[in-house]
Design an enzyme around this catalytic site. Structure first.
Site, PDB file in Angstrom:
ATOM      1  N   ARG A 117       9.245  -0.878   0.438  1.00 59.24           N
ATOM      2  CA  ARG A 117       8.856  -0.427  -0.897  1.00 59.24           C
ATOM      3  C   ARG A 117       9.096  -1.472  -1.738  1.00 59.24           C
ATOM      4  O   ARG A 117       9.344  -1.143  -3.040  1.00 59.24           O
ATOM      5  CB  ARG A 117       9.660   0.961  -1.101  1.00 59.24           C
ATOM      6  CG  ARG A 117       9.299   1.991  -0.487  1.00 59.24           C
ATOM      7  CD  ARG A 117       7.876   2.757  -0.645  1.00 59.24           C
ATOM      8  NE  ARG A 117       7.811   3.797   0.233  1.00 59.24           N
ATOM      9  CZ  ARG A 117       7.224   3.720   1.504  1.00 59.24           C
ATOM     10  NH1 ARG A 117       6.860   2.322   2.086  1.00 59.24           N
ATOM     11  NH2 ARG A 117       7.363   4.813   2.348  1.00 59.24           N
ATOM     12  N   SER A 120       8.923  11.167  -3.216  1.00 64.26           N
ATOM     13  CA  SER A 120      10.141  10.859  -3.197  1.00 64.26           C
ATOM     14  C   SER A 120      10.784  10.153  -4.368  1.00 64.26           C
ATOM     15  O   SER A 120      10.116   9.432  -4.694  1.00 64.26           O
ATOM     16  CB  SER A 120      10.465   9.975  -1.880  1.00 64.26           C
ATOM     17  OG  SER A 120      10.266  10.795  -0.657  1.00 64.26           O
ATOM     18  N   GLU A 163      12.939   4.894  -6.177  1.00 64.99           N
ATOM     19  CA  GLU A 163      11.585   4.563  -5.857  1.00 64.99           C
ATOM     20  C   GLU A 163      10.739   4.562  -7.018  1.00 64.99           C
ATOM     21  O   GLU A 163       9.685   3.768  -7.185  1.00 64.99           O
ATOM     22  CB  GLU A 163      11.046   5.356  -4.491  1.00 64.99           C
ATOM     23  CG  GLU A 163       9.617   4.903  -4.039  1.00 64.99           C
ATOM     24  CD  GLU A 163       9.332   5.582  -2.985  1.00 64.99           C
ATOM     25  OE1 GLU A 163      10.172   6.025  -1.792  1.00 64.99           O
ATOM     26  OE2 GLU A 163       8.051   5.633  -2.716  1.00 64.99           O
TER      27      GLU A 163
HETATM   28  C1  LIG Z   1       3.022  14.166  -3.851  1.00 66.45           C
HETATM   29  C2  LIG Z   1       3.407  12.514  -3.967  1.00 66.45           C
HETATM   30  C3  LIG Z   1       3.588  11.995  -2.463  1.00 66.45           C
HETATM   31  C4  LIG Z   1       3.826  10.833  -2.494  1.00 66.45           C
HETATM   32  N1  LIG Z   1       4.195  10.079  -1.186  1.00 66.45           N
HETATM   33  C5  LIG Z   1       4.454   8.798  -0.821  1.00 66.45           C
HETATM   34  C6  LIG Z   1       4.486   8.246   0.444  1.00 66.45           C
HETATM   35  O1  LIG Z   1       4.492   9.125   1.332  1.00 66.45           O
HETATM   36  N2  LIG Z   1       4.680   7.056   0.329  1.00 66.45           N
HETATM   37  C7  LIG Z   1       4.650   6.164  -0.814  1.00 66.45           C
HETATM   38  O2  LIG Z   1       5.010   5.011  -0.432  1.00 66.45           O
HETATM   39  N3  LIG Z   1       4.340   6.724  -1.908  1.00 66.45           N
HETATM   40  C8  LIG Z   1       4.326   8.039  -2.046  1.00 66.45           C
HETATM   41  N4  LIG Z   1       4.094   8.623  -3.283  1.00 66.45           N
HETATM   42  C9  LIG Z   1       4.320   7.500  -4.649  1.00 66.45           C
HETATM   43  C10 LIG Z   1       3.183   7.122  -5.237  1.00 66.45           C
HETATM   44  O3  LIG Z   1       1.978   7.902  -4.836  1.00 66.45           O
HETATM   45  C11 LIG Z   1       2.873   5.629  -4.890  1.00 66.45           C
HETATM   46  O4  LIG Z   1       3.911   4.801  -5.345  1.00 66.45           O
HETATM   47  C12 LIG Z   1       1.544   5.120  -5.390  1.00 66.45           C
HETATM   48  O5  LIG Z   1       1.211   3.718  -4.843  1.00 66.45           O
HETATM   49  C13 LIG Z   1       1.722   5.230  -6.929  1.00 66.45           C
HETATM   50  O6  LIG Z   1       0.164   4.596  -7.348  1.00 66.45           O
HETATM   51  P1  LIG Z   1      -0.090   4.873  -8.801  1.00 66.45           P
HETATM   52  O7  LIG Z   1      -1.304   4.327  -8.910  1.00 66.45           O
HETATM   53  O8  LIG Z   1      -0.020   6.494  -9.016  1.00 66.45           O
HETATM   54  O9  LIG Z   1       0.728   3.946  -9.462  1.00 66.45           O
HETATM   55  P2  LIG Z   1       1.644   4.481 -10.751  1.00 66.45           P
HETATM   56  O10 LIG Z   1       2.544   5.407 -10.876  1.00 66.45           O
HETATM   57  O11 LIG Z   1       0.589   4.393 -11.974  1.00 66.45           O
HETATM   58  O12 LIG Z   1       2.312   2.887 -11.021  1.00 66.45           O
HETATM   59  C14 LIG Z   1       3.541   2.668 -10.087  1.00 66.45           C
HETATM   60  C15 LIG Z   1       3.977   1.425 -10.471  1.00 66.45           C
HETATM   61  O13 LIG Z   1       2.868   0.290 -10.240  1.00 66.45           O
HETATM   62  C16 LIG Z   1       2.612  -0.675 -11.081  1.00 66.45           C
HETATM   63  N5  LIG Z   1       1.167  -0.946 -10.973  1.00 66.45           N
HETATM   64  C17 LIG Z   1       0.362  -0.079 -11.212  1.00 66.45           C
HETATM   65  N6  LIG Z   1      -1.042  -0.586 -11.025  1.00 66.45           N
HETATM   66  C18 LIG Z   1      -0.824  -2.107 -10.734  1.00 66.45           C
HETATM   67  C19 LIG Z   1      -1.725  -3.006 -10.949  1.00 66.45           C
HETATM   68  N7  LIG Z   1      -2.772  -3.180 -10.815  1.00 66.45           N
HETATM   69  N8  LIG Z   1      -0.990  -4.452 -10.712  1.00 66.45           N
HETATM   70  C20 LIG Z   1       0.682  -4.448 -10.985  1.00 66.45           C
HETATM   71  N9  LIG Z   1       1.235  -3.460 -10.989  1.00 66.45           N
HETATM   72  C21 LIG Z   1       0.548  -2.093 -10.952  1.00 66.45           C
HETATM   73  C22 LIG Z   1       2.989  -0.022 -12.530  1.00 66.45           C
HETATM   74  O14 LIG Z   1       3.373  -0.736 -13.221  1.00 66.45           O
HETATM   75  C23 LIG Z   1       4.271   0.907 -12.015  1.00 66.45           C
HETATM   76  O15 LIG Z   1       5.267   0.283 -12.113  1.00 66.45           O
HETATM   77  C24 LIG Z   1       4.014   9.986  -3.761  1.00 66.45           C
HETATM   78  C25 LIG Z   1       3.592  10.504  -4.691  1.00 66.45           C
HETATM   79  C26 LIG Z   1       3.578  11.705  -4.921  1.00 66.45           C
HETATM   80  C27 LIG Z   1       3.360  12.404  -6.199  1.00 66.45           C
END
Ligand SMILES: Cc1cc2nc3c(=O)[nH]c(=O)nc-3n(C[C@H](O)[C@H](O)[C@H](O)COP(=O)(O)OP(=O)(O)OC[C@H]3O[C@@H](n4cnc5c(N)ncnc54)[C@H](O)[C@@H]3O)c2cc1C
Length: 322
Positions: A175, A226, A316
């Site tokens: 992560r 998580s 996380e």
């Molecule tokens: C129900 C659920 C289940 C999940 N299960 C998992 C799992 O099994 N494994 C896992 O790893 N994660 C899991 N997650 C967490 C999440 O899905 C991941 O962290 C995902 O990668 C976040 O993507 P996002 O586009 O929504 O990012 P956001 O929440 O919008 O942003 C997360 C971070 O990424 C940065 N960011 C976003 N885009 C960019 C970019 N283009 N360049 C630089 N930085 C950027 C943002 O500044 C922020 O700090 C889960 C979440 C939920 C709600």
């Protein structure tokens, strides 16, 4: 002199292909459904428009933050004083075993794209919400695999120029990536190296995973998956590692949920923010919750684990506007 929000708004409005708004609550852009209004919010699928907006914010001394799908974010109730940017570029292409995805591509769309082409390597990421850029940023993973294992190159903007990093240069870990330590760097695209496999087999694996995931995280649940990172057994203080039953260690990691459960976290709550009664590392907004209650509950859980085991859990989930 720093421009006013109105002056910056006028400046940004002149950039072609940039969708601009102001005052939008971050609760509408985050799956947790908490977060107050942002001064300025802009999104685009065009790199040049994105860079122009970034340049304008920097020239004006306006703080900025980039978000993706908002599925791993806690946004402050006060919102964000500055510019919230979203890069929506979602071009997807394949050349033999190599797939290139824009950072704004939904991760599930990328997973489906690779499975449809009989390309193996991302199928265990099926069902992880969010977009590809953030998956690289946080090295998203599940079922023993992370996106880093298949990442060949990442194209990003480092504040001065658009560059490409190899897998090694991304400094991936559990992560973690170099991008998490350079929050002003913007990921534009990722190249994934995959291998040939049977398409139906890949689809069955992905479907099985999604079914299990949907039971654990109902699709309408307002949460971030998580809250805390799992722990690497080898990095725990010896006195703590001794207390961990062998049966709860998977791939060298101990689930944060195990520590939370021992510390009595299941079912804890603050206002409308609750810890799931079936999973101690899952916090959700039952409706109308606030970031203040969410943060207070996270601090309460950390303090319970610190008191019981003498170490700090690490979030996380990412914070904005605090
Ligand atoms: C129900 C659920 C289940 C999940 N299960 C998992 C799992 O099994 N494994 C896992 O790893 N994660 C899991 N997650 C967490 C999440 O899905 C991941 O962290 C995902 O990668 C976040 O993507 P996002 O586009 O929504 O990012 P956001 O929440 O919008 O942003 C997360 C971070 O990424 C940065 N960011 C976003 N885009 C960019 C970019 N283009 N360049 C630089 N930085 C950027 C943002 O500044 C922020 O700090 C889960 C979440 C939920 C709600």
């Amino acid at each position: 002199m720093m421009p006013t929000t109105e002056e910056m708004r006028a400046h940004l409005a002149a950039i072609p292909n940039l969708a601009l708004s102001s005052g939008v609550p971050l609760a509408l852009h985050t799956r947790f459904g908490v977060g107050g209004p942002v001064d300025l919010y802009a999104e685009t699928a065009a790199e040049d428009a994105f860079l122009a907006a970034l340049g304008a914010a920097e020239a004006g001394g306006i703080p900025f933050v980039v978000i993706g799908g908002g599925t791993n974010l806690i946004a402050s109730d006060r919102g964000y004083r500055g510019l919230v940017l979203r890069f929506r570029g979602e071009a997807l292409s394949a050349q033999r075993n190599r797939v290139t995805a824009g950072a704004g591509t939904e991760l599930q769309r990328l997973v489906d794209f690779t499975i449809d082409r009989g390309l193996k390597g991302l199928e265990t990421l099926a069902g992880i919400p969010g977009w590809t850029g953030a998956a690289i940023y946080g090295n998203a993973g599940a079922y023993g695999h992370s996106i880093s294992e298949r990442t060949a190159a990442v194209r990003f903007f480092d504040g001065r120029a658009v560059r490409a990093f190899s897998n090694t240069e991304c400094e991936f870990a559990y992560r973690e990536s170099i991008f998490k330590r350079h929050k002003d760097w913007i990921i534009f695209a990722a190249e994934l190296e995959l291998e040939r496999a049977d398409r139906d087999e890949l689809r069955r694996t992905a479907d099985g995973i999604v079914k299990v995931r949907n039971e654990k995280f109902p699709v309408t649940m307002q949460c971030a998956g998580s809250i805390f990172k799992n722990l690497l057994l080898g990095e725990l203080p010896a006195a703590v590692a001794e207390q961990v039953p062998a049966a709860v260690v998977r791939e060298g990691k101990v689930a944060a949920a195990w520590f939370l459960e021992q510390a009595g976290a299941k079912g804890a709550s603050r206002g409308a923010i609750r810890v799931a009664d079936y999973h101690a590392n899952l916090i959700y907004n039952a409706g109308g919750g606030t970031a203040a209650d969410l943060c207070a509950l996270i601090q309460d859980l950390k303090s319970r684990v610190r008191t019981r085991f003498g170490f700090d859990l690490e979030e996380e989930v990412q914070y904005i506007g605090f």
